[in-house]
Write a protein that holds these residues in place. Structure first.
Motif, short mmCIF file in Angstrom:
data_model
loop_
_atom_site.label_atom_id
_atom_site.label_comp_id
_atom_site.label_asym_id
_atom_site.label_seq_id
_atom_site.Cartn_x
_atom_site.Cartn_y
_atom_site.Cartn_z
N GLN A 41 -1.05 -0.32 3.35
CA GLN A 41 -0.20 -0.93 2.52
C GLN A 41 -0.82 -2.01 1.73
O GLN A 41 -0.37 -1.99 0.35
CB GLN A 41 0.89 -1.82 3.26
N TYR A 44 -2.64 -0.02 -1.26
CA TYR A 44 -1.50 0.37 -1.88
C TYR A 44 -1.32 -0.51 -2.92
O TYR A 44 -0.82 -0.28 -4.32
CB TYR A 44 -0.80 1.23 -1.35
N GLN A 45 -0.74 -1.66 -2.42
CA GLN A 45 0.15 -2.79 -3.21
C GLN A 45 -1.16 -3.40 -4.09
O GLN A 45 -0.70 -3.88 -5.25
CB GLN A 45 0.52 -3.84 -2.31
N PRO B 129 7.77 -6.59 -1.39
CA PRO B 129 7.11 -5.87 -2.93
C PRO B 129 7.10 -4.29 -2.83
O PRO B 129 7.28 -3.70 -1.54
CB PRO B 129 5.87 -6.58 -2.95
N GLN B 130 6.95 -3.81 -3.93
CA GLN B 130 6.74 -2.49 -4.09
C GLN B 130 5.74 -2.04 -3.20
O GLN B 130 4.56 -2.77 -3.16
CB GLN B 130 6.89 -1.81 -5.47
N GLY B 131 5.72 -0.85 -2.49
CA GLY B 131 4.52 -0.58 -1.90
C GLY B 131 4.53 -0.82 -0.51
O GLY B 131 3.70 -0.56 0.30
N THR B 132 5.55 -1.42 -0.03
CA THR B 132 5.75 -1.94 1.42
C THR B 132 6.46 -0.51 2.25
O THR B 132 7.36 -0.05 1.90
CB THR B 132 6.73 -3.25 1.47
#
Lengths: 327, 332
Positions: A41, A44-45, B129-132
């Motif tokens: 995660q 990726y973020q 946030p995106q990607g969580t």
């Protein structure tokens, strides 16, 4: 001179994020609990914002696909079946809605790779290409693309998954693709570009991408505008299939007279009108209908035709691109 | 509608992948080895998600929102509660009662006789946030819910009803007057008692100029909004309240190529005041259940499978006000 090169070098250093190593998490067959998941995660973020900024929607004619910018001056990697040919003009939309003009460069019609270039000068957000061949089966990857077409409120759609199959000219992932994603980017967890979306299989988890390696093999030819191969992903325009869309006849005097202009034809779009006297096409004099016919037989769809003509006693020049007789 | 690029080439890919390496299904993103890493969140699904079923057939999932048996689910997937039972954890509850529905969110509030349930905590005010990583209910076993995983995938936003909203009538225009030609079955117009021959005078207090201006007004509305409409029938002039519907929910829609590759998507999949989007795999029957992050916080509730790669969920904060409103409306 020396000063100048030192200056450039200094500028280039922060632009080289490719030194990021292949994340160790990829070497585990499966994540072992929470810490590993958080590591995926986190990576990726960290990679997502830059990847998003460089992912574009390609609007070409009636079609909508995706692409990704890979250089500061706007070189784009996409799929051959999205651009469909060389030297085609289209609109590129960034996620923030900004629109710029671009044109297609070369493509490889055998494995669905294509390049394009933004033609408006500027400094564009871009991503690094993975060139070290470190990508392996099972690696964690993510896909971006304008699924179903551009949607500003939504942005491009992100999907996380693994590389589930690797072959010489194809990667397969379990990031599900849909219409509109074609040409969009597949990244590894460092945010380096590893593939371009191409096609889906009959079953849900079969999502195919063209590895960046395939692009690199033909890079110079594609950048030089070459149309490589004979399909199946794009078809070379065929000689004799060029479509102009006007009827002309001989008249008393120089040139040939336009008798009729087809509706929505390339001739009409270029502004040719009934009654115009066509003197030359591409520098060749036109004295009869047969002259025009003979010239067109040697031309293919998308070839450029420039006419010298007389309208209301005044000479002018009009240019157009031929259409496709079979379209 | 633009042509959307993506090739479906099942045949052409077979030779291209010859001699390829393949990852065992077990280790793919939806495979058991990866899902196992999420086991520490499974208890949240086990306690707070509900499974509506008729006999052994699973109809839709639900989200437990009170200790004493309030459950939210996707309204348009609930035909009738006759003969339906609800499984929470390993317990089965009979005779669920429908207390209220909210057409604009497509949410139903159902009550079962239960106590000491573990409701989801809807206190999350900001979306992750995106990607969580996100976890939702997948296929279930008799006594056990199974994790299905994905990530936050796009911006949270309002999703407008595809094609705008409609009253549920066809119109003809005669001498500048709009006249109802036909009333569509199961539409808001039918429920409000509109009849063929009625003349439309006002829409939401505003004089109706022509068909175009009415369509313009309908475009900016939400499905589920109730709008006063003034009618003339014979000599009589009166006002009724018409509940608007999404165009495709009343008149249907054309199946696109993207739809054909999307399996069983939700029939009601547009027209939501706010959604978050994720990429958890599933189908229309996986909707209604809660969505959690790695901390076990409830991020939202699945509301629509839009396509092969897009699923919508109602964010927790919106769900919270919806629950309060619906429970107080239901008066219990």
């Amino acid at each position: 001179m020396t000063h100048r090169s030192v200056f450039w070098l200094a500028l280039l250093i922060p632009l080289a994020p490719l030194s990021a190593e292949r994340p160790a998490i990829n070497d585990k067959r499966a994540p072992q609990g929470r810490e590993d998941l958080e590591e995926i995660q986190r990576l990726y973020q960290q990679a997502l914002p830059a990847a998003r900024a460089a992912t574009v929607c390609i609007e070409l004619g009636e079609g909508s696909g995706s692409g990704v910018v890979v250089s500061e001056d706007g070189l784009i990697m996409t799929a051959a079946h999205v651009t469909g040919g060389v030297d085609r003009e289209f609109t590129v939309r960034f996620e923030d809605g900004r629109k710029v003009k671009a044109k297609s460069l070369g493509l490889n019609s055998e494995n669905d790779a294509a390049l394009a270039q933004i033609v408006e000068e500027g400094s564009y957000p871009h991503v690094p290409i993975e060139k070290t061949d470190r990508t392996r089966l099972g690696d964690w990857v993510f896909a971006l693309g304008h699924s179903g077409g551009f949607d500003k409120a939504r942005g491009s759609v992100a999907r996380l998954g693994r590389l589930v199959r690797t072959a010489n000219s194809t990667y397969q992932s379990d990031c599900n693709l849909i219409g509109g994603d074609s040409g969009g980017p597949l990244f590894d967890l460092t945010g380096a570009l590893i593939g371009i979306h191409s096609r889906v299989g009959a079953r849900l988890p079969e999502n195919m991408h063209v590895p960046t390696r395939v692009f690199l093999e033909n890079w110079d030819a594609m950048q030089g505008g070459e149309f490589i191969g004979e399909g199946p992903f794009a078809q070379m325009p065929k000689k004799g299939k060029g479509f102009l869309g006007l009827l002309a006849e001989a008249h008393d005097g120089e040139g040939i007279r336009v008798k009729r202009v087809g509706r929505e034809s390339p001739a009409e779009a270029a502004g040719i009108r009934e009654g115009d006297i066509l003197l030359e096409m591409n520098g060749q004099p036109l004295t009869s209908r047969d002259d025009l016919q003979a010239l067109l037989e040697e031309m293919a769809p998308e070839d450029k035709a420039t006419f010298e003509l007389v309208r209301d006693g005044k000479r002018q020049t009009l240019s157009l691109k031929l259409g496709d007789r079979d379209a | 509608m633009p042509r959307l690029f993506l090739l479906a080439l099942a045949l052409a890919t077979a030779p291209a992948l010859k001699g390829s390496l393949s990852l065992d299904t077990e280790f793919r993103t939806a495979g058991p080895a990866v899902r196992e890493a999420f086991d520490f969140v499974q208890p949240r699904l086990q306690e707070s998600s509900a499974v509506f079923q008729r006999g052994r057939k699973e109809l839709i999932f639900g989200t437990v929102v009170s200790r004493d048996g309030h459950i939210l689910t996707k309204a348009s997937e609930m035909e009738s509660l006759d003969g339906v039972s609800v499984v929470i954890g390993a317990e089965t509850y009979e005779d669920p009662k429908l207390l209220a529905t909210d057409p604009s969110w497509d949410v139903a509030l159902v009550k079962i006789e239960a106590e000491n349930l573990v409701p989801v905590d809807l206190s999350m005010t900001e979306l992750p946030p995106q990607g969580t990583w996100l976890i939702a209910n997948g296929a279930t076993e008799r006594d056990k819910r199974r994790v299905q995983v994905g990530v936050m995938a796009a911006k949270a936003r309002e999703v407008f009803a595809a094609g705008g909203t409609v009253l549920g009538i066809s119109l003809k225009e005669e001498e500048g007057v709009l006249i109802v030609e036909e009333v569509t079955e199961d539409s808001g117009a039918e429920a409000a008692g509109l009849q063929a021959g009625d003349r439309l005078v006002r829409f939401d207090g505003k004089k109706i100029e022509d068909r175009e201006s009415l369509l313009e007004d309908l475009k900016e509305r939400r499905a589920g909004d109730k709008v006063p409409v003034t009618l003339q029938r014979g000599e009589e002039t009166f006002e009724v309240e018409v509940e608007l519907s999404g165009r495709v929910d009343v008149f249907g829609e054309e199946t696109t190529r993207n739809d054909m590759m999307s399996g069983e998507y939700s029939p009601r999949r547009t027209g939501f005041p706010r959604v978050l989007q994720h990429d958890i795999m599933g189908n229309r029957y996986f909707m209604g259940g809660p969505v959690f992050d790695l901390d076990g916080n409830c991020v939202g509730m699945n509301i629509a499978r839009f396509s092969r790669c897009e699923t919508y969920a109602i964010p927790a904060a919106d769900l919270r006000s919806l629950v309060e409103r619906m429970i107080s409306q239901a008066g219990s």
